[in-house]
Structures are given as structure tokens and as C-alpha cells.
Design an enzyme around this catalytic site. Structure first.
Site, PDB file in Angstrom:
ATOM      1  N   HIS A 177       0.834  -1.214   0.000  1.00 51.85           N
ATOM      2  CA  HIS A 177       0.000   0.000   0.000  1.00 51.85           C
ATOM      3  C   HIS A 177       0.867   1.263   0.000  1.00 51.85           C
ATOM      4  CE1 HIS A 177      -3.500  -2.523   1.005  1.00 51.85           C
ATOM      5  NE2 HIS A 177      -2.671  -3.129   1.852  1.00 51.85           N
TER       6      HIS A 177
ATOM      7  N   SER B 260      16.781  20.297 -16.299  1.00 48.69           N
ATOM      8  CA  SER B 260      15.630  21.162 -16.556  1.00 48.69           C
ATOM      9  C   SER B 260      16.069  22.380 -17.347  1.00 48.69           C
ATOM     10  CB  SER B 260      15.007  21.601 -15.229  1.00 48.69           C
ATOM     11  OG  SER B 260      14.129  22.691 -15.416  1.00 48.69           O
TER      12      SER B 260
ATOM     13  N   LYS C 213      18.049  20.715 -11.152  1.00 50.05           N
ATOM     14  CA  LYS C 213      17.314  19.482 -11.375  1.00 50.05           C
ATOM     15  C   LYS C 213      18.178  18.394 -12.010  1.00 50.05           C
ATOM     16  CE  LYS C 213      13.596  18.578 -10.895  1.00 50.05           C
ATOM     17  NZ  LYS C 213      12.493  18.821 -11.825  1.00 50.05           N
TER      18      LYS C 213
ATOM     19  N   GLU D 144      11.131   7.318 -16.542  1.00 48.41           N
ATOM     20  CA  GLU D 144       9.815   7.932 -16.714  1.00 48.41           C
ATOM     21  C   GLU D 144       9.262   7.598 -18.098  1.00 48.41           C
ATOM     22  OE1 GLU D 144       9.396  12.093 -15.347  1.00 48.41           O
ATOM     23  OE2 GLU D 144      11.424  11.875 -14.567  1.00 48.41           O
TER      24      GLU D 144
END
Length: 524
Positions: A221, A342, A348, A355
Site C-alpha cells: 500500500h 531542466s 534538477k 519515466e
């Protein structure tokens, strides 16, 4: 009918101000007009039809179309729009090698059966060799008016060797020909995917070997549950990938039957030897029902289904690593070589490859849904709708190969932040279930044990401490069954060591599993 355009002075002035550039293009219209779309300085499009000179009309006329190989009964050629809409050469030329393989086997069988001469067969085989050489050297001209890969190769062969080439299509149809090509292509694609799966498995096992003894929180969970060895977690993905490979191998075995010789749908009255062509192409046997042979797309659906399940496994791996690379977790650090930055935030460092693995799984699932929808309402036998089966398969294979490759690359370029993970382990009372096991060993029923440990955790929460920090008096105040040996079960290190069931995260079990995978994957 000619149309004379009269422009007002204002329109004439506007037209003279237009800037003609590379943005101008031919607009569709009657052959006797040149439709130009031009942009004025404001960027607005103006469409004008300029009447061509009489002497230019012949230059606008298309060249006479080549007669189709199937065109004997037809009095007219198909329109340009129909030809553009129905062609498949733009994508099915990927099947060229397998089409030539099938034709070689078919020609050899026809010669053996006395349906063509040995000299004709030799001419055909030499011509096919030359065509394959030209394709691979980029010298072959693919023609849209020849519709597909089969017609392009056969017509080019006819241009090259003449009459003998016209015998090649004896006792076969494009229906069984395309299915033969497609099964051969899918068979090779499956072999390539399985190699990439093994490569990723090796990368994951290697990563596990590099992080021996590292304990990480296990989650259910997305809440902390129990401590597990990182090696155990990584091997979970190795197991999933092994089932993925198994599904592909099962699919390969089922698709490895030869449709060639089924012809359009009913077979042929000529004395062909389908077993000979099947064996020559490495198939298990000919397909036993000619209608099924040209109708079946089960193998494609099964293939794309297997790819989709693999894609979902890779997506879950990607999701886990994206989470673990976040500042909130901080469990892994990808190297710069598998990260991106970024355009606006200079600090970043993003795990973009994983992804995209997560995102591209949607394409693979979508390809499967496309094929399922395509096939759901089709009657037997062949229907032209089935031309649409190639592109989703090509896309699925290309995508899954890329996902597997970049996942392995990512696995080879990440570092587990052991100190960060170790400092994070105390949160969540991960040894609570092991404490319940301790009570069971003392003869306490599990449900009673569950309640006792629950009250122990509640005491820890109130004191902001860990189970191992409770004193003996505090533990006995909850239940007198506790004894000093309880501390051998508390703490994540002790908890992991207590796991002993087959397939568990216990050190001995994981070591056995690692040894198994090292031998299976031939990792030294």
C-alpha cells in the site's frame, strides 16, 4: 472546363504583394490549374488558381500506370487516392528479407515437384539474391504503384529475369505469402526481445551482487511493511522477466507453423509439397487448415499480449526507481549519463529514461488494443482490414526493445545510497511481524500475538521509540509471555535473519536464489 479568373485592381495589388517562398505548395485541384497557397507578409494564406499555359498541360499529366499483376480483368486503373490509401509498401517493406526467404523455399519446392524447370528455379534464386543485395545496399527502388513488398519484389524480379519470374507465384497467394513473411518476422522479433530480456536480467543480478547485505524497507500500500534484502527485491523483477520470456517462447512455439501453400483460402489443385517448404523455413509443420492459415491472427494477439505484460513489468520497475530517486526517498542516485536536466531549474537531475519507460508502456498496450479491435468483427477468411496488423506489431516490437535496452542501461548506472537507506530503516516498526512470529513460537495463537504486538507498537508510538528500545518491564507490562530472548528478533537485521521459508528474504534463501540466477544467466 476552363475557368478564366478576373481580378479587381485591389486583388491584383494584393497578389503582387505576396511573398512566394518555400512555404508555397501545390494545392490539389483540376490538372489544368496550378493551385498555389502563398503567404503574405501578415502570415495569412491566400489561395489562388493560376491558369496554366497550354504547353504546360502535358507536363502535368501523370505517367502511364504500370499494369497490376492482378489487373487482367480490369479495364481501368485505380485512382491516385485509392492507390495512396491502399498501399502498404511504406511499412511492409520491413518484411523484405522474410519475403525473399519464403520465395526461395517456394521456388525450390516448385522445381522439385516438376512445376517449374531447374533452370527457371536457378534464375529465380539468382534474381532474388540480387534483389536482396540491392535492398540492403539501398539501391532498390520501392514503388507505391506496386502496392506492397511482395508485388515490388516479384515485379522487380520479372523486370530482371523475364518469364521465369512469372512462375514464382504458382500455387500461392498474397494471403498465404504475407502470413508466412509475418510469422517469420515475428519469430525473429521474439528472439531479439528474449535476448534483451536476458541482458536486463543480467544487469539486475549484477546490481544485486554489488549490494550484498543491503536491507531496504519493503512496502505494501506504499506504506512501510517489513525489512527485505535489496537483492531479494531486485530478484523479484528478474523472476517477472523470466515469465515474460517464457510467454514469448510459448508464443513462438505456437506461431511456428507454416501457412505457405494455403493459397487464397482453399489450397490448390497442384501437387505441391507443403512439408518441404515448411521444413526449409524452419517451421514445425504446415498449418493443417487452409482457411485458418490465412485468417489467423492469434499469434499476433498473443505476441502483443506478451509484450504488453513485459511493458507493464518494466513500467512498475520504472515507477519504483523514479520514486526512489526522489528527494523524499533518496534511495538511489542515477549517474549523469542516464539523467536529464531542466531548461529552467538548474539544480534538477531527472530520471527521465525510466519515466519514459513508464510512459511508453501505454504505447505497447495500445498496440494490443488496436489489434484486438481490428480482429473482433472479421469473418473468415482474409479481409483487407488485416493489412492494418503490421504497423502496431512493428511499433510494439520497436518500443519494447527500446524499453528493455534503456532499463538495463539505467540499472548499470545507478548507485544505492546505503547510508541514507540505513538511516531511514528505523521508521515504520518493520520488525513488528517478526515479533509476532516470536510470540507464535512461544505458543501464543497468531491472532493473540497480532493484538499483543499491536499494543506494543502503540506504546512505541506514544514514547517515540522503536520496539527494540522497549525495556523488558515495559514489554511484560503488555504481556508476561515476553522474555529476554525477544531482543534476538528485534531490529531489521535480526528480523531479516529470522526469515527461513522457501522464497523468503532470509539471507540464506536469497543467497541460494542468487546462485541459481548466476548459473542460469551464466554470470561469473
Amino acid at each position: 472546363m476552363d475557368c478564366i479568373l478576373h481580378f479587381s485592381p485591389k486583388t491584383t495589388s494584393l497578389l503582387s504583394s505576396l511573398s512566394y517562398s518555400s512555404n508555397s505548395y501545390l494545392a490539389p485541384g483540376p490538372r489544368s490549374f496550378l493551385g498555389l497557397v502563398c503567404r503574405n507578409m501578415l502570415g495569412r494564406e491566400v489561395v489562388c488558381a493560376a491558369k496554366t499555359q497550354v504547353g504546360d498541360v502535358s507536363a502535368m499529366e501523370p505517367k502511364p500506370k504500370e499494369n497490376k499483376l492482378w489487373g487482367g480483368r480490369f479495364q481501368e486503373s485505380v485512382t491516385d487516392a485509392v492507390e495512396r490509401f491502399t498501399e502498404s509498401i511504406s511499412f511492409d517493406k520491413a518484411l523484405y528479407k522474410h519475403d525473399i526467404m519464403g520465395s526461395r523455399a517456394h521456388a525450390s519446392m516448385l522445381a522439385k515437384q516438376g512445376l517449374m524447370s531447374i533452370s527457371d528455379k536457378d534464375s529465380i534464386l539468382e534474381g532474388l539474391d540480387e534483389i536482396e543485395r540491392r535492398i540492403e545496399n539501398g539501391e532498390f527502388v520501392w514503388r507505391t504503384d506496386r502496392e506492397d513488398v511482395h508485388m515490388n519484389i516479384e515485379a522487380a524480379l520479372t523486370d530482371m529475369i523475364g518469364e521465369p519470374a512469372k512462375k514464382l507465384h504458382t500455387a500461392r497467394s498474397r494471403n498465404d505469402q504475407v502470413l508466412t513473411d509475418f510469422r517469420l518476422w515475428c519469430r525473429d522479433a521474439i528472439d531479439s526481445i528474449i535476448k534483451r530480456i536476458k541482458y536486463l536480467q543480467v544487469a539486475l543480478v549484477t546490481l544485486a551482487l554489488e549490494n550484498k547485505g543491503l536491507i531496504v524497507p519493503g512496502y505494501t500500500h506504499l506504506q512501510r511493511a517489513q525489512p527485505v534484502l535489496l537483492q531479494h527485491l531486485l530478484l523479484a523483477y528478474v523472476e517477472q522477466l523470466e515469465r515474460d520470456a517464457g510467454r514469448l517462447l510459448d508464443c513462438r512455439a505456437r506461431l511456428n507453423f507454416c501457412p505457405l501453400g494455403a493459397c487464397a483460402l482453399a489450397g490448390t489443385g497442384l501437387p505441391i509439397d507443403r512439408f518441404m517448404t515448411s521444413e526449409a523455413l524452419g517451421f514445425t509443420a504446415p498449418m493443417s487448415n487452409s482457411i485458418d492459415a490465412v485468417s489467423d491472427r492469434d499469434f499476433v494477439l498473443e505476441f502483443l499480449s506478451a509484450n504488453s505484460i513485459t511493458a507493464i513489468h518494466l513500467s512498475r520497475l520504472g515507477e519504483e526507481w523514479v520514486l526512489w530517486a526522489s528527494e523524499e526517498f533518496g534511495f538511489i542516485t542515477p549517474s549523469d549519463s542516464v539523467s536529464t536536466g531542466s531548461s529552467i531549474m538548474p539544480q534538477k537531475k531527472n530520471p527521465d529514461p525510466m519515466e519514459l519507460v513508464r510512459g511508453k508502456s501505454a504505447r505497447v498496450v495500445g498496440d494490443l488494443v488496436t489489434l484486438l479491435t481490428l480482429c473482433k468483427g472479421l469473418p473468415l477468411a482474409y479481409n483487407r482490414d488485416l493489412q492494418e496488423d503490421k504497423e502496431p506489431v512493428f511499433d510494439s516490437v520497436k518500443t519494447i526493445l527500446g524499453m528493455l535496452e534503456v532499463s538495463a542501461e539505467f540499472a548499470q548506472n545507478i548507485t544505492f545510497n546505503q547510508e541514507r537507506i540505513k538511516n531511514a530503516l528505523p521508521a515504520g516498526h518493520l520488525d513488528a511481524t517478526t515479533l509476532a512470529d516470536y510470540l507464535v513460537k512461544k505458543g501464543v495463537p497468531f491472532r493473540t500475538s497480532h493484538d499483543i504486538v499491536g499494543r506494543s507498537v502503540a506504546l512505541c508510538v506514544s514514547k517515540n521509540c522503536q520496539l527494540k528500545d522497549l525495556s523488558m518491564d515495559e514489554m511484560r507490562s503488555i504481556d508476561p509471555v515476553f522474555d529476554t530472548d525477544v531482543y534476538e528478533f528485534l531490529g531489521v537485521e535480526n528480523a531479516v535473519e529470522k526469515f527461513c521459508s522457501y522464497g523468503s528474504t532470509g539471507s540464506a534463501c536469497v543467497a541460494d536464489q542468487l546462485s541459481y540466477w548466476m548459473a542460469k544467466l551464466e554470470i561469473s
